[in-house]
Motif scaffolding. Structure first.
Motif, PDB file in Angstrom:
ATOM      1  N   PHE A 122       6.386  -2.805  12.799  1.00 23.98           N
ATOM      2  CA  PHE A 122       5.714  -3.832  13.584  1.00 23.98           C
ATOM      3  C   PHE A 122       4.831  -4.676  12.680  1.00 23.98           C
ATOM      4  N   THR A 123       4.304  -5.757  13.253  1.00 25.43           N
ATOM      5  CA  THR A 123       3.385  -6.615  12.511  1.00 25.43           C
ATOM      6  C   THR A 123       2.015  -6.592  13.171  1.00 25.43           C
ATOM      7  N   VAL A 124       1.022  -6.957  12.380  1.00 28.20           N
ATOM      8  CA  VAL A 124      -0.368  -6.991  12.834  1.00 28.20           C
ATOM      9  C   VAL A 124      -1.005  -8.262  12.271  1.00 28.20           C
ATOM     10  N   LYS A 125      -1.883  -8.873  13.043  1.00 31.08           N
ATOM     11  CA  LYS A 125      -2.687  -9.990  12.564  1.00 31.08           C
ATOM     12  C   LYS A 125      -4.100  -9.496  12.248  1.00 31.08           C
ATOM     13  N   PHE A 126      -4.646 -10.000  11.153  1.00 28.37           N
ATOM     14  CA  PHE A 126      -6.042  -9.719  10.825  1.00 28.37           C
ATOM     15  C   PHE A 126      -6.620 -10.979  10.211  1.00 28.37           C
ATOM     16  N   GLY A 127      -7.450 -11.685  10.961  1.00 26.62           N
ATOM     17  CA  GLY A 127      -7.892 -12.990  10.497  1.00 26.62           C
ATOM     18  C   GLY A 127      -6.684 -13.881  10.309  1.00 26.62           C
ATOM     19  N   GLU A 128      -6.589 -14.497   9.118  1.00 24.69           N
ATOM     20  CA  GLU A 128      -5.428 -15.325   8.786  1.00 24.69           C
ATOM     21  C   GLU A 128      -4.318 -14.513   8.120  1.00 24.69           C
ATOM     22  N   GLY A 129      -4.559 -13.230   7.899  1.00 27.27           N
ATOM     23  CA  GLY A 129      -3.611 -12.389   7.183  1.00 27.27           C
ATOM     24  C   GLY A 129      -2.475 -11.881   8.046  1.00 27.27           C
ATOM     25  N   ARG A 130      -1.343 -11.607   7.375  1.00 23.55           N
ATOM     26  CA  ARG A 130      -0.156 -11.046   8.030  1.00 23.55           C
ATOM     27  C   ARG A 130       0.115  -9.657   7.462  1.00 23.55           C
ATOM     28  N   ILE A 131       0.256  -8.677   8.333  1.00 22.50           N
ATOM     29  CA  ILE A 131       0.520  -7.299   7.921  1.00 22.50           C
ATOM     30  C   ILE A 131       1.872  -6.868   8.457  1.00 22.50           C
ATOM     31  N   PHE A 132       2.714  -6.333   7.575  1.00 21.54           N
ATOM     32  CA  PHE A 132       3.996  -5.729   7.946  1.00 21.54           C
ATOM     33  C   PHE A 132       3.856  -4.231   7.753  1.00 21.54           C
ATOM     34  N   GLY A 189      -8.549 -13.795   4.718  1.00 21.09           N
ATOM     35  CA  GLY A 189      -8.339 -15.150   4.225  1.00 21.09           C
ATOM     36  C   GLY A 189      -6.889 -15.575   4.155  1.00 21.09           C
ATOM     37  N   GLY A 190      -5.944 -14.705   4.550  1.00 16.74           N
ATOM     38  CA  GLY A 190      -4.541 -15.102   4.600  1.00 16.74           C
ATOM     39  C   GLY A 190      -3.621 -14.322   3.687  1.00 16.74           C
ATOM     40  N   GLY A 191      -4.109 -13.290   3.015  1.00 13.23           N
ATOM     41  CA  GLY A 191      -3.265 -12.475   2.154  1.00 13.23           C
ATOM     42  C   GLY A 191      -2.281 -11.637   2.952  1.00 13.23           C
ATOM     43  N   GLY A 192      -1.135 -11.369   2.363  1.00  9.86           N
ATOM     44  CA  GLY A 192      -0.115 -10.545   3.001  1.00  9.86           C
ATOM     45  C   GLY A 192      -0.246  -9.093   2.602  1.00  9.86           C
ATOM     46  N   VAL A 193       0.098  -8.185   3.521  1.00 11.82           N
ATOM     47  CA  VAL A 193      -0.003  -6.744   3.271  1.00 11.82           C
ATOM     48  C   VAL A 193       1.238  -6.049   3.811  1.00 11.82           C
ATOM     49  N   VAL A 194       1.728  -5.078   3.058  1.00 11.44           N
ATOM     50  CA  VAL A 194       2.745  -4.137   3.546  1.00 11.44           C
ATOM     51  C   VAL A 194       2.112  -2.754   3.588  1.00 11.44           C
ATOM     52  N   VAL A 195       2.085  -2.157   4.774  1.00 15.32           N
ATOM     53  CA  VAL A 195       1.646  -0.770   4.943  1.00 15.32           C
ATOM     54  C   VAL A 195       2.901   0.083   4.940  1.00 15.32           C
ATOM     55  N   TYR A 196       3.050   0.893   3.892  1.00 10.06           N
ATOM     56  CA  TYR A 196       4.266   1.688   3.705  1.00 10.06           C
ATOM     57  C   TYR A 196       4.024   3.159   4.034  1.00 10.06           C
ATOM     58  N   HIS A 197       4.758   3.682   5.005  1.00  6.11           N
ATOM     59  CA  HIS A 197       4.826   5.099   5.345  1.00  6.11           C
ATOM     60  C   HIS A 197       3.423   5.716   5.433  1.00  6.11           C
ATOM     61  N   ALA A 198       3.089   6.655   4.556  1.00  6.16           N
ATOM     62  CA  ALA A 198       1.856   7.431   4.706  1.00  6.16           C
ATOM     63  C   ALA A 198       0.592   6.657   4.393  1.00  6.16           C
ATOM     64  N   ALA A 199       0.703   5.387   3.985  1.00  4.90           N
ATOM     65  CA  ALA A 199      -0.511   4.592   3.790  1.00  4.90           C
ATOM     66  C   ALA A 199      -1.292   4.459   5.088  1.00  4.90           C
ATOM     67  N   ASP A 200      -0.611   4.629   6.231  1.00  3.77           N
ATOM     68  CA  ASP A 200      -1.340   4.562   7.502  1.00  3.77           C
ATOM     69  C   ASP A 200      -2.087   5.856   7.815  1.00  3.77           C
ATOM     70  N   LEU A 243       0.829  -1.206   0.000  1.00  2.00           N
ATOM     71  CA  LEU A 243       0.000   0.000   0.000  1.00  2.00           C
ATOM     72  C   LEU A 243       0.859   1.250   0.000  1.00  2.00           C
ATOM     73  N   ASP A 244       0.774   2.006  -1.077  1.00  2.00           N
ATOM     74  CA  ASP A 244       1.416   3.311  -1.218  1.00  2.00           C
ATOM     75  C   ASP A 244       0.315   4.300  -1.593  1.00  2.00           C
ATOM     76  N   TYR A 245      -0.699   4.376  -0.754  1.00  2.00           N
ATOM     77  CA  TYR A 245      -1.918   5.108  -1.120  1.00  2.00           C
ATOM     78  C   TYR A 245      -2.477   5.838   0.091  1.00  2.00           C
ATOM     79  N   THR A 246      -2.763   7.117  -0.106  1.00  2.00           N
ATOM     80  CA  THR A 246      -3.540   7.917   0.837  1.00  2.00           C
ATOM     81  C   THR A 246      -4.377   8.876   0.006  1.00  2.00           C
ATOM     82  N   GLY A 247      -5.688   8.731   0.038  1.00  2.00           N
ATOM     83  CA  GLY A 247      -6.494   9.599  -0.808  1.00  2.00           C
ATOM     84  C   GLY A 247      -7.968   9.279  -0.714  1.00  2.00           C
TER      85      GLY A 247
END
Length: 303
Positions: free
Chosen positions: A233-243, A108-119, A87-91
């Motif tokens: 840091f990491t986060v769990k959401f359902g079966e998904g992994r977030i970095f 359902g188990g998909g992986g996500v990277v939250v990058y900088h301003a996406a948060d 994710l490189d999105y804020t808008g």
């Protein structure tokens, strides 16, 4: 000469495989979402794609949204072909169908990277804020969740009122390891010096961090909070992994981009991305990783 050339080709191929130890596995199919941001997304998304693909570990497709204020109704994304979303999105808000598909992908188990301003994105989307754990700006306040910071050897959730999200002037700062047993952290140093970057502070949200990887001191002399802030840091959401990495403020050009040219930023992005997609990290910590005394840069975004 022929034998020498064949030997050289074999060695080159072997070294490429060792970059991510994928052997016969295909590169990780990755979708990078961009197109709107209060940061320099026309440069950042190109750089992110270069870092990921230069490693040999990832194959990256780009989903670029309409410009801010334009019709978003057609921005309906299919996440099924992918193991990882960056994710490189804020808008502007995505269509509800895209929100639903993304939530299903992660749960359902998909992986996500939250990058900088996406948060900074999607203040009113509860599931997205759970995935980020912490965010800033966008009208965030005590209704969004607590401030979260590191104090006396533990994470503190501070429910005092106030706006969420700030940072002081850009500067070099030391990263401090916390969960050294996490797969992303294996072999990484306890402290290392990051090149000049924003240091996000006073972030708030649901705050359900799973593994805190690195923090940094937000110095009041630089306009910071006077707290040890959670930055990776990491986060769990359902079966998904977030970095989630708050590092990597994009410069004006790809050539003048110290925060993203930092070897530490790039190596952690790659390790975090592999972990989010697969649950493991096969990459070896490189010799050019920064130390507590010395920064390190990969100017062309590859080793």
């Amino acid at each position: 000469m022929k034998r020498y050339l064949i030997g050289s080709i074999v060695l080159l191929f072997a070294s490429m495989l060792c970059m991510c130890n994928l052997s016969a596995e295909k590169p990780i199919k990755t979708l990078l979402i961009t197109g709107q941001n209060n940061h320099n997304w026309p440069v950042s998304h190109v750089v992110l794609k270069q870092i990921l693909e230069n490693s040999g570990c990832f194959e990256v497709d780009i989903a670029q949204s309409p410009a801010q204020g334009e019709d978003m109704s057609g921005f309906v994304l299919d996440f099924k072909p992918y193991k990882l979303v960056v994710l490189d999105y804020t808008g502007d808000a995505w269509p509800e169908e895209t929100n639903s598909r993304f939530t299903e992908f992660v749960r359902g188990g998909g992986g996500v990277v939250v990058y900088h301003a996406a948060d900074n994105a999607f203040t009113q989307w509860p599931e997205y804020n759970q995935m980020c754990a912490l965010g800033g700006w966008g009208g965030r306040n005590e209704q969004s969740g607590p401030y979260v910071y590191w104090k006396d050897g533990q994470l503190v959730k501070d429910y005092s009122p106030g706006s969420g999200g700030s940072h002081g002037s850009q500067h070099e700062y030391e990263m401090n390891a916390r969960d050294t047993q996490h797969p992303v952290m294996q072999g990484l140093p306890a402290q290392w010096l990051h090149k000049s970057d924003e240091l996000y502070d006073r972030m708030r949200g649901p705050g359900d961090i799973d593994a805190l990887l690195y923090t940094a001191w937000s110095d009041t002399a630089k306009g910071g909070s006077g707290r040890e802030e959670p930055l990776i840091f990491t986060v769990k959401f359902g079966e998904g992994r977030i970095f989630h990495t708050m590092l990597g403020h994009c410069g004006k050009t790809a050539e003048n981009n110290p925060a993203m040219q930092c070897t530490g930023f790039q190596v952690l992005l790659l390790r975090g991305s592999e972990w989010a997609a697969t649950g493991k990290v096969t990459q070896v910590v490189p010799d050019d990783f920064p130390t507590a005394e010395q920064t390190s840069a990969r100017m062309d975004y590859k080793k």
